[in-house]
Design a protein around this motif. Structure first.
Motif, PDB file in Angstrom:
ATOM      1  N   ARG A  75       0.926  -1.103   0.210  1.00 40.96           N
ATOM      2  CA  ARG A  75       0.000   0.035  -0.070  1.00 40.96           C
ATOM      3  C   ARG A  75       0.797   1.263   0.292  1.00 40.96           C
ATOM      4  N   GLN A  76       2.049   1.342   0.683  1.00 45.72           N
ATOM      5  CA  GLN A  76       3.091   2.435   0.641  1.00 45.72           C
ATOM      6  C   GLN A  76       3.733   2.435  -0.498  1.00 45.72           C
ATOM      7  N   GLN A  77       3.973   1.330  -1.403  1.00 41.19           N
ATOM      8  CA  GLN A  77       5.055   1.248  -2.527  1.00 41.19           C
ATOM      9  C   GLN A  77       3.945   1.426  -3.991  1.00 41.19           C
ATOM     10  N   THR A  78       2.902   2.107  -4.082  1.00 39.85           N
ATOM     11  CA  THR A  78       1.884   2.015  -5.243  1.00 39.85           C
ATOM     12  C   THR A  78       2.690   2.639  -6.623  1.00 39.85           C
ATOM     13  N   GLY A  79       3.682   3.599  -6.136  1.00 40.33           N
ATOM     14  CA  GLY A  79       4.164   4.005  -7.385  1.00 40.33           C
ATOM     15  C   GLY A  79       5.217   3.251  -8.093  1.00 40.33           C
ATOM     16  N   LYS A  80       5.574   2.028  -7.510  1.00 41.98           N
ATOM     17  CA  LYS A  80       6.108   1.013  -8.106  1.00 41.98           C
ATOM     18  C   LYS A  80       5.426  -0.105  -8.701  1.00 41.98           C
ATOM     19  N   GLU A  81       3.981   0.024  -8.815  1.00 44.82           N
ATOM     20  CA  GLU A  81       3.154  -1.240  -9.182  1.00 44.82           C
ATOM     21  C   GLU A  81       2.848  -0.980 -10.601  1.00 44.82           C
ATOM     22  N   LEU A  82       3.489  -1.912 -11.319  1.00 48.27           N
ATOM     23  CA  LEU A  82       3.205  -2.097 -12.865  1.00 48.27           C
ATOM     24  C   LEU A  82       1.631  -2.157 -13.066  1.00 48.27           C
ATOM     25  N   LEU A  83       0.950  -2.635 -12.264  1.00 44.42           N
ATOM     26  CA  LEU A  83      -0.664  -2.996 -12.482  1.00 44.42           C
ATOM     27  C   LEU A  83      -1.343  -1.585 -12.616  1.00 44.42           C
ATOM     28  N   LEU A  84      -0.956  -0.653 -11.951  1.00 42.89           N
ATOM     29  CA  LEU A  84      -1.616   0.902 -12.010  1.00 42.89           C
ATOM     30  C   LEU A  84      -0.975   1.308 -13.359  1.00 42.89           C
ATOM     31  N   LYS A  85      -0.088   1.000 -13.797  1.00 36.60           N
ATOM     32  CA  LYS A  85       0.245   1.480 -15.133  1.00 36.60           C
ATOM     33  C   LYS A  85      -0.558   0.957 -16.202  1.00 36.60           C
ATOM     34  N   ALA A  86      -0.663  -0.541 -16.015  1.00 32.39           N
ATOM     35  CA  ALA A  86      -1.614  -1.247 -16.961  1.00 32.39           C
ATOM     36  C   ALA A  86      -2.863  -0.757 -17.125  1.00 32.39           C
ATOM     37  N   VAL A  87      -3.450  -0.322 -16.024  1.00 30.61           N
ATOM     38  CA  VAL A  87      -4.921   0.081 -16.008  1.00 30.61           C
ATOM     39  C   VAL A  87      -5.048   1.314 -16.373  1.00 30.61           C
ATOM     40  N   GLY A  88      -3.963   2.145 -16.653  1.00 35.66           N
ATOM     41  CA  GLY A  88      -4.187   3.646 -16.937  1.00 35.66           C
ATOM     42  C   GLY A  88      -4.474   4.493 -15.798  1.00 35.66           C
ATOM     43  N   CYS A  89      -3.796   4.041 -14.475  1.00 40.19           N
ATOM     44  CA  CYS A  89      -4.074   4.918 -13.247  1.00 40.19           C
ATOM     45  C   CYS A  89      -3.121   5.524 -12.899  1.00 40.19           C
ATOM     46  N   LYS A  90      -2.975   6.964 -13.350  1.00 37.78           N
ATOM     47  CA  LYS A  90      -1.911   7.828 -13.062  1.00 37.78           C
ATOM     48  C   LYS A  90      -2.347   9.366 -12.861  1.00 37.78           C
ATOM     49  N   GLY A  91      -1.629  10.019 -12.254  1.00 33.58           N
ATOM     50  CA  GLY A  91      -2.231  11.312 -11.856  1.00 33.58           C
ATOM     51  C   GLY A  91      -3.639  11.523 -11.311  1.00 33.58           C
ATOM     52  N   ARG A  92      -4.516  12.367 -12.272  1.00 30.16           N
ATOM     53  CA  ARG A  92      -5.874  12.404 -11.671  1.00 30.16           C
ATOM     54  C   ARG A  92      -6.683  11.216 -12.388  1.00 30.16           C
ATOM     55  N   ALA A  93      -6.218  10.558 -13.339  1.00 31.90           N
ATOM     56  CA  ALA A  93      -6.733   9.328 -13.951  1.00 31.90           C
ATOM     57  C   ALA A  93      -6.962   8.323 -12.890  1.00 31.90           C
ATOM     58  N   LYS A  94      -8.341   7.957 -12.364  1.00 31.22           N
ATOM     59  CA  LYS A  94      -8.726   7.195 -11.706  1.00 31.22           C
ATOM     60  C   LYS A  94      -9.928   6.022 -12.066  1.00 31.22           C
ATOM     61  N   PRO A  95      -9.385   5.277 -13.102  1.00 29.63           N
ATOM     62  CA  PRO A  95     -10.639   4.531 -13.963  1.00 29.63           C
ATOM     63  C   PRO A  95     -11.247   3.822 -12.830  1.00 29.63           C
ATOM     64  N   ALA A  96     -12.727   3.410 -13.427  1.00 28.67           N
ATOM     65  CA  ALA A  96     -13.327   2.329 -12.557  1.00 28.67           C
ATOM     66  C   ALA A  96     -12.901   1.312 -13.237  1.00 28.67           C
TER      67      ALA A  96
END
Length: 267
Positions: A75-96
């Motif tokens: 939970r404290q290392q989300t910036g290193k998670e490839l899953l977030l990049k894969a789903v397009g979760c970055k910056g203000r983009a928080k997809p459902a």
């Protein structure tokens, strides 16, 4: 002594009523003295846990816990998670995100930690019970209550839900699939948790293809978690892949080609 596959028990007599309610809800037997069971679903003060008592190589229990241990570190290392990049979760983009293959929910919890609203599906009732217990406990802790509130758990098959969206011509921002990994070589030991999940829910390649077809029919982005050297799910080449050391994320973006492939797979 009778022998059955799975039964419900409790670690403390004070939890007997909870165990009885769970057994009734899941339509499982309540373990009785002198019986042998391959698996036990146990109510304990730490939460609901799954045990396999007939295998000395599988000591301990499997429990969904989002409030301590590795879950806190992740939970404290989300910036290193490839899953977030894969789903397009970055910056203000928080997809459902629809997580169509919930498992023990760790990836869904990571997505919710990053701010995504997650609709989580798990069709195996025992695994879903473990998930529901973990989420309920996460809602009691200030550090995780808001994260858990962003996760909706549905016990059932995601394909039915996705097909209903297709009929209504509705689209989904992101659909995440984590199918049961292909069988490993006998020389490689599978983690205890995965071994237990495989006992409850056997991998079905045809079901995986059906799920992928349903996901591609309504998902603007479909993300599939795979072992890094595994073949593409249903042999369908993704738009691109994001590679890690041991796993990769195959990303299918909504295109005419993917829609045609989805229709071919479903027909």
């Amino acid at each position: 002594m009778s022998l059955s596959n799975l039964a419900v028990t409790c670690a403390d007599p004070a939890l007997l009523a909870q165990a009885e309610e769970l057994a009734l809800r899941l339509q499982l037997p309540l373990a009785q003295p002198g019986e042998q069971h391959q698996l036990l679903l146990r109510c304990s003060s730490r939460g609901l846990e799954l045990l396999k008592l007939d295998d000395p190589n599988m000591t301990g229990s499997v429990r969904v816990d989002f409030t301590s241990g590795a879950a806190v570190f992740r939970r404290q290392q989300t910036g290193k998670e490839l899953l977030l990049k894969a789903v397009g979760c970055k910056g203000r983009a928080k997809p459902a995100v629809i997580d169509a293959t919930g498992g023990l929910g760790r990836d869904s919890f990571l997505l919710a930690t990053a701010g995504c609203q997650v609709h989580l599906f798990e069709q195996e009732p025992v695994i879903a019970a473990l998930l529901a217990d973990g989420l309920a406990r996460a809602r009691l802790y200030p550090e995780t209550m808001n994260i858990a509130a962003r996760i909706q758990l549905t016990v059932g098959d995601a394909v039915t839900f996705l097909r209903a969206l297709q009929v209504r011509n509705e689209q989904v921002e992101v659909i995440y699939l984590d199918p049961m990994f292909p069988e490993r070589r006998k020389s490689a030991l599978v983690k205890k948790e995965l071994q237990l999940l495989q006992l409850l829910a056997t991998a079905d390649p045809s079901a995986d293809q059906l799920l992928l077809s349903a996901a591609l029919s309504v998902g603007n982005r479909v993300v599939i978690k795979r072992p890094v050297r595994a073949p593409y799910l249903a042999d369908l080449r993704p738009s691109h892949s994001i590679l890690g050391t041991n796993i990769r994320f195959d990303v299918h973006l909504r295109t005419r080609v993917n829609l045609t492939a989805a229709n071919d797979t479903s027909g």
